[in-house]
Design an enzyme around this catalytic site. Structure first.
Site, PDB file in Angstrom:
ATOM      1  N   ASP A 114      -0.152   5.040   1.081  1.00 57.15           N
ATOM      2  CA  ASP A 114      -0.344   6.011   2.164  1.00 57.15           C
ATOM      3  C   ASP A 114      -0.217   5.356   3.537  1.00 57.15           C
ATOM      4  O   ASP A 114      -0.906   4.377   3.843  1.00 57.15           O
ATOM      5  CB  ASP A 114      -1.709   6.678   2.035  1.00 57.15           C
TER       6      ASP A 114
ATOM      7  N   ASP B 206       0.865  -1.173   0.000  1.00 55.73           N
ATOM      8  CA  ASP B 206       0.000   0.000   0.000  1.00 55.73           C
ATOM      9  C   ASP B 206       0.911   1.236   0.000  1.00 55.73           C
ATOM     10  O   ASP B 206       2.100   1.134   0.326  1.00 55.73           O
ATOM     11  CB  ASP B 206      -0.887  -0.048   1.250  1.00 55.73           C
TER      12      ASP B 206
END
Length: 283
Positions: A80, A78
């Site tokens: 963020d 991922d």
């Protein structure tokens, strides 16, 4: 026999000795200043050993077998708050004084309180209407930083033949720059609509939500012939859970409780490259 990898920024000898006794370890192998491996531990000690490690603020990974990193084929991340230190959308919103409003929706979505990620993203992006595209450049240049250990994790994984993929519910403006800068094999994210240099408050195309993240990881796994035991996935929010379910090495990084509870491994204190200590590396 199983092993436990203990990691923390500051490992205390007394804590290691106590854990070794609890786990009835056959030995202790130093992996570096911040990591040790408890060798040949008693399988019946698992719950107590992991609980004591958590109480001592150590990251503990229980491994029935220590595999070679080169046996893995996919590293998925991922963006963020996992690969990078910020939630990009919150920082963009700061440009128009709406950070608190957007961040509240982001937090609720990541905790799993808002079930429809696509709807939560559209709500947040709508609040960005009127933001100049230059604000995104400013966020990337001034606020976005790779989390500790990110570059080494990717470099070592790539050197061992793994395909690397960044899968984000964030925006292509950032993922494409990271893909190029880190020489990642793939990056997938959402595209912000920009007209005359200004954000319209809309997203173009289909939303990259949890299901889409899982699909991208699954497609790369299929193309590389990777079984779940050959996939490493790192995430922190509830929309990462579907792609994390594709991997044996599902890793919660500084994650929300709902993610921490469902991941097989967690890094609460150690940097991203702590993952490498779970494997045998070629020298």
């Amino acid at each position: 026999m199983a092993h436990i990898i203990l990691q923390a920024p500051s490992l205390m000898a007394a804590d290691i000795e106590r854990l070794a006794a609890v786990a009835c370890a056959g030995g202790v192998q130093e992996l570096g200043p911040t990591a040790v491996r408890l060798l040949d531990v008693d399988p019946d000690s698992r719950d107590e050993a992991l609980a004591q490690a958590a109480a001592a603020r150590m990251d503990a990974a229980w491994l029935d077998t220590v595999h070679r990193l080169g046996d893995c084929r996919v590293l998925a991340m991922d963006m963020d708050s996992t690969l990078v230190n910020i939630e990009c959308i919150d920082e963009i919103a700061d440009a128009v004084g709406r950070k608190a409003e957007v961040a509240a929706i982001t937090e609720a979505a990541m905790r799993g309180e808002i079930r429809d990620f696509a709807e939560s993203l559209r709500r947040r992006v709508a609040l960005l209407r009127g933001v100049p595209e230059t604000a995104l450049e400013q966020v990337f240049a001034e606020r976005l930083r790779l989390n500790p250990g990110a570059e080494r994790l990717i470099e070592v994984a790539r050197a061992h033949g793994l395909k690397t993929i960044l899968v984000s519910g964030g925006f292509t403006f950032f993922t494409e720059r990271l893909r190029r800068g880190l020489a990642l094999d793939e990056a997938h994210a959402n595209t912000l609509e920009v007209v005359d240099g200004v954000l319209t408050g809309r997203v173009l195309g289909d939303i990259v939500d949890g299901a889409a993240k899982a699909r991208h990881v699954r497609e790369l796994a299929e193309s590389t012939g990777a079984a779940p035991e050959q996939i490493i996935v790192l995430g922190d929010g509830s929309n990462d859970l579907p792609m994390m379910s594709q991997a044996y090495y599902s890793v919660a990084y500084r994650a929300k409780p709902v993610v921490r509870a469902q991941a097989r491994f967690a890094l609460d204190y150690s940097p991203l490259d702590a993952v490498l200590n779970w494997f045998r590396l070629r020298h």
